[in-house]
Design a protein around this motif. Sequence first.
Motif, PDB file in Angstrom:
ATOM      1  N   THR A  72      15.476 -20.423  47.575  1.00 52.58           N
ATOM      2  CA  THR A  72      14.894 -19.094  47.686  1.00 52.58           C
ATOM      3  C   THR A  72      13.731 -18.933  46.709  1.00 52.58           C
ATOM      4  OG1 THR A  72      16.960 -18.096  48.402  1.00 52.58           O
ATOM      5  CG2 THR A  72      15.365 -16.633  47.373  1.00 52.58           C
ATOM      6  N   SER A  73      12.687 -18.240  47.138  1.00 50.28           N
ATOM      7  CA  SER A  73      11.560 -17.941  46.252  1.00 50.28           C
ATOM      8  C   SER A  73      12.059 -17.201  45.013  1.00 50.28           C
ATOM      9  CB  SER A  73      10.523 -17.093  46.982  1.00 50.28           C
ATOM     10  OG  SER A  73      10.021 -17.771  48.116  1.00 50.28           O
ATOM     11  N   PHE A  74      11.486 -17.567  43.866  1.00 55.69           N
ATOM     12  CA  PHE A  74      12.019 -17.045  42.609  1.00 55.69           C
ATOM     13  C   PHE A  74      10.943 -17.075  41.538  1.00 55.69           C
ATOM     14  CE2 PHE A  74      13.887 -18.231  38.470  1.00 55.69           C
ATOM     15  CZ  PHE A  74      14.626 -17.081  38.220  1.00 55.69           C
ATOM     16  N   GLU A  75      10.957 -16.045  40.677  1.00 56.14           N
ATOM     17  CA  GLU A  75      10.074 -15.986  39.520  1.00 56.14           C
ATOM     18  C   GLU A  75      10.937 -15.728  38.288  1.00 56.14           C
ATOM     19  OE1 GLU A  75       6.823 -16.508  39.276  1.00 56.14           O
ATOM     20  OE2 GLU A  75       6.602 -16.878  41.430  1.00 56.14           O
ATOM     21  N   GLY A  76      10.969 -16.676  37.364  1.00 57.87           N
ATOM     22  CA  GLY A  76      11.772 -16.548  36.159  1.00 57.87           C
ATOM     23  C   GLY A  76      10.936 -16.733  34.907  1.00 57.87           C
ATOM     24  N   LYS A  77      11.592 -16.576  33.765  1.00 59.22           N
ATOM     25  CA  LYS A  77      10.880 -16.661  32.491  1.00 59.22           C
ATOM     26  C   LYS A  77      10.384 -18.073  32.216  1.00 59.22           C
ATOM     27  CE  LYS A  77      11.324 -15.582  27.567  1.00 59.22           C
ATOM     28  NZ  LYS A  77      12.188 -15.014  26.505  1.00 59.22           N
ATOM     29  N   HIS A  78      11.149 -19.088  32.587  1.00 63.38           N
ATOM     30  CA  HIS A  78      10.772 -20.470  32.285  1.00 63.38           C
ATOM     31  C   HIS A  78      10.573 -21.318  33.540  1.00 63.38           C
ATOM     32  CE1 HIS A  78      11.722 -19.563  28.133  1.00 63.38           C
ATOM     33  NE2 HIS A  78      12.937 -19.201  28.486  1.00 63.38           N
ATOM     34  N   GLY A  79      10.479 -20.697  34.701  1.00 67.46           N
ATOM     35  CA  GLY A  79      10.282 -21.481  35.909  1.00 67.46           C
ATOM     36  C   GLY A  79      10.149 -20.601  37.132  1.00 67.46           C
ATOM     37  N   THR A 110      19.254 -20.442  34.733  1.00 74.61           N
ATOM     38  CA  THR A 110      19.375 -21.724  34.049  1.00 74.61           C
ATOM     39  C   THR A 110      18.235 -22.632  34.485  1.00 74.61           C
ATOM     40  OG1 THR A 110      21.791 -21.513  34.007  1.00 74.61           O
ATOM     41  CG2 THR A 110      20.865 -23.690  33.585  1.00 74.61           C
ATOM     42  N   PHE A 111      17.498 -23.143  33.519  1.00 74.19           N
ATOM     43  CA  PHE A 111      16.378 -24.052  33.764  1.00 74.19           C
ATOM     44  C   PHE A 111      16.725 -25.406  33.159  1.00 74.19           C
ATOM     45  CE2 PHE A 111      15.003 -19.697  33.167  1.00 74.19           C
ATOM     46  CZ  PHE A 111      14.284 -19.445  34.325  1.00 74.19           C
ATOM     47  N   ILE A 112      16.520 -26.465  33.940  1.00 73.46           N
ATOM     48  CA  ILE A 112      16.943 -27.806  33.540  1.00 73.46           C
ATOM     49  C   ILE A 112      15.742 -28.742  33.574  1.00 73.46           C
ATOM     50  CG2 ILE A 112      18.534 -29.699  34.020  1.00 73.46           C
ATOM     51  CD1 ILE A 112      20.244 -27.667  35.591  1.00 73.46           C
ATOM     52  N   ARG A 124      14.670 -32.760  31.749  1.00 75.93           N
ATOM     53  CA  ARG A 124      14.903 -33.893  30.846  1.00 75.93           C
ATOM     54  C   ARG A 124      16.298 -33.837  30.230  1.00 75.93           C
ATOM     55  NH1 ARG A 124       9.956 -33.788  26.807  1.00 75.93           N
ATOM     56  NH2 ARG A 124      11.265 -35.417  25.857  1.00 75.93           N
ATOM     57  N   GLY A 125      17.279 -33.429  31.040  1.00 69.65           N
ATOM     58  CA  GLY A 125      18.648 -33.384  30.562  1.00 69.65           C
ATOM     59  C   GLY A 125      18.957 -32.232  29.634  1.00 69.65           C
ATOM     60  N   THR A 126      18.007 -31.304  29.455  1.00 67.27           N
ATOM     61  CA  THR A 126      18.189 -30.155  28.564  1.00 67.27           C
ATOM     62  C   THR A 126      18.189 -28.874  29.391  1.00 67.27           C
ATOM     63  OG1 THR A 126      17.070 -31.320  26.771  1.00 67.27           O
ATOM     64  CG2 THR A 126      17.286 -28.943  26.559  1.00 67.27           C
ATOM     65  N   LYS A 127      19.037 -27.928  28.985  1.00 67.50           N
ATOM     66  CA  LYS A 127      19.138 -26.654  29.686  1.00 67.50           C
ATOM     67  C   LYS A 127      18.603 -25.520  28.827  1.00 67.50           C
ATOM     68  CE  LYS A 127      23.162 -27.758  32.569  1.00 67.50           C
ATOM     69  NZ  LYS A 127      24.525 -27.325  32.963  1.00 67.50           N
ATOM     70  N   LYS A 128      17.971 -24.577  29.506  1.00 69.66           N
ATOM     71  CA  LYS A 128      17.492 -23.347  28.870  1.00 69.66           C
ATOM     72  C   LYS A 128      17.987 -22.180  29.711  1.00 69.66           C
ATOM     73  CE  LYS A 128      14.647 -21.520  25.699  1.00 69.66           C
ATOM     74  NZ  LYS A 128      14.747 -21.763  24.253  1.00 69.66           N
ATOM     75  N   GLN A 129      18.611 -21.205  29.069  1.00 72.02           N
ATOM     76  CA  GLN A 129      19.192 -20.091  29.799  1.00 72.02           C
ATOM     77  C   GLN A 129      18.602 -18.760  29.365  1.00 72.02           C
ATOM     78  OE1 GLN A 129      23.514 -20.246  29.520  1.00 72.02           O
ATOM     79  NE2 GLN A 129      23.640 -21.389  31.430  1.00 72.02           N
ATOM     80  N   LYS A 130      18.573 -17.837  30.321  1.00 73.70           N
ATOM     81  CA  LYS A 130      18.189 -16.458  30.058  1.00 73.70           C
ATOM     82  C   LYS A 130      19.189 -15.559  30.767  1.00 73.70           C
ATOM     83  CE  LYS A 130      14.414 -13.116  30.254  1.00 73.70           C
ATOM     84  NZ  LYS A 130      15.306 -11.990  30.602  1.00 73.70           N
ATOM     85  N   LYS A 131      19.851 -14.712  30.004  1.00 75.57           N
ATOM     86  CA  LYS A 131      20.853 -13.809  30.559  1.00 75.57           C
ATOM     87  C   LYS A 131      20.356 -12.380  30.468  1.00 75.57           C
ATOM     88  CE  LYS A 131      24.840 -16.770  29.612  1.00 75.57           C
ATOM     89  NZ  LYS A 131      26.238 -16.817  29.169  1.00 75.57           N
ATOM     90  N   SER A 132      20.586 -11.629  31.552  1.00 75.05           N
ATOM     91  CA  SER A 132      20.127 -10.247  31.620  1.00 75.05           C
ATOM     92  C   SER A 132      21.187  -9.390  32.285  1.00 75.05           C
ATOM     93  CB  SER A 132      18.812 -10.135  32.409  1.00 75.05           C
ATOM     94  OG  SER A 132      17.810 -10.950  31.832  1.00 75.05           O
ATOM     95  N   VAL A 133      21.244  -8.139  31.875  1.00 73.03           N
ATOM     96  CA  VAL A 133      22.141  -7.174  32.493  1.00 73.03           C
ATOM     97  C   VAL A 133      21.446  -6.574  33.706  1.00 73.03           C
ATOM     98  CG1 VAL A 133      23.442  -5.055  32.156  1.00 73.03           C
ATOM     99  CG2 VAL A 133      23.211  -6.675  30.271  1.00 73.03           C
TER     100      VAL A 133
END
Length: 405
Positions: free
Chosen positions: A119-126, A227-229, A231-240
Motif C-alpha cells: 500500500t502507498s505510504f508516507e512515513g518519517k523514515h521511508g 518499522t523501517f528496516i 542493513r539488519g537494523t530496525k528503526k521504529q516510530k510509534k504514534s497514538v
Amino acid sequence: MLFDRLKRFAIVLEGAERGAPAAFSPGQAVAGRVLLELAAAARLGALRLRAGGAARVHWTESRSAGSSTAYTQSYSDQVEFLSHRDTLLAPPDNGEVTVLQAGRHEFPFTFQLPETLATSFEGKHGSVRYWVKAKLHRPWSTVKKVKKEFTVIEPIDINTPALLAPQAGAKEKLARAWYCNRGQVSVTAKIDRKGYTPGEVIPIFAEIDNCTSRAVVPKAAIIQTQTFIARGTKKQKKSVVTSIVGDSIAAGKREVWHGRALKIPPVGPSILQCRIIQVEYSLKVCVDIPGTSKLLLELPLVIGTIPLHPFGSRTSSVSSQYSINLDWLSTIPEQPEAPPEYSSVVSSPEAEQSLAPPCRSELGGVLEGPFFAYIQEFRFRPPPLYSEIDPNPPSDNIRPRCMTC
C-alpha cells in the motif's frame, strides 16, 4: 524553440477525480493518456513513458567514538515493486524526426499492475510510492519531463478466520512507592476480533481491579507502529491514533467496561508483507498508577480495507466473493482532532526503548500524507437482535474480586 510552442504537457489517469490522485489495487490495469498541446507545428524525436513503484527507507544515527569524537552512520534500503517502459511516439526508421501540427494530441497507454504490491505510504523514515513519468525528446534540445503519482491500496479482507478471532489478555502490577507495597492493580480486556476497518467502533470489554490505597485512571488507545528496516537494523516510530480516558477508580474498587466504544479514525491499512517497511496497530489498555509506572496490556489489531460482511460466515473467508471497493477514495474526510501524546498511554520502560514521544505538532502528521486523505464511506452494521442469551458471556480467566474490594 519547442517549449515556446508547447502549451500543455500532462499525464491523465483514468478514474482520477479532479485534483485527487488515482487509486488502484494490485492486479488492476492502469490506463491513461499523455496530453500534448502545441501552439504551432513542432519537430519531435520521441515520447517515452515509464511507470515505477518502490519502497525506500533512509535514516541517520550519530554514534560516539570517544569522549570528544563522533560519527554519523547512515542506513538505507530499497525494494522495487513496479517497472514498466513504453514508447508512445517513436522516431521514423529513416532517421528523420516527427512533425506534429498545432493543436491537441493524445497518446493513450495502459499497463498491468503486479498481483502483489504494498500500500502507498508516507512515513518519517521511508515511503512506498508509485508514479508514471513521460519524457518528450527533441533533437538538439533539452528533454521535457512530466510526472503523475497514483495510489495503490493492498486489499486486506477482515472476513478471514485469523482476523475474526477474538483477542483477550490479562495483566497485573504491584504498586510500589519508597520500597513499600501499596497493593496490586490488575486488568483483563477483550475485543470481538482482530481485524477492523476505519470508521468502525471497537467495543472494549475490560475489568480493572484497584487494590491499592490510591485512585487509578484507566485509558485505552490505538497505537500505530512504523518499522523501517535497513542493513539488519530496525528503526521504529510509534504514534497514538486515538484514545479514550475512563473514570477514576477509587481505592479498593473495581471498574467494568461493558463494550466501551473506541472509534477508529481515518488511518492507512496495515502493511505486513513489505520487507523493509511495516505498519502495525495495537489496542493498548493502560492504567495510570500514582507513584509508579503504568500497567499496560496490549492486544494486536489489523486495519483492513474490506469491511466485515454482516451476512458472511465467521469461520470462513469471503474474500474471493468481495473485491476491494475504491469508490470511497473520492471522499475526503474532515481533519480529525490531534491525538494525545504517546507517552500518556504507555509505560515508562517501553517509552524509553522506543523513539522519543512525539510532540503535538508531530502527531498531526500521523493522519497526513497522500494516502491519509482517503477514507471509506463507512458502513455500520445494524444493531443486533434482542436475545435472552448473553452474546458476550464473562470470560473464565477474569480475576476474582480482591479481598479489599
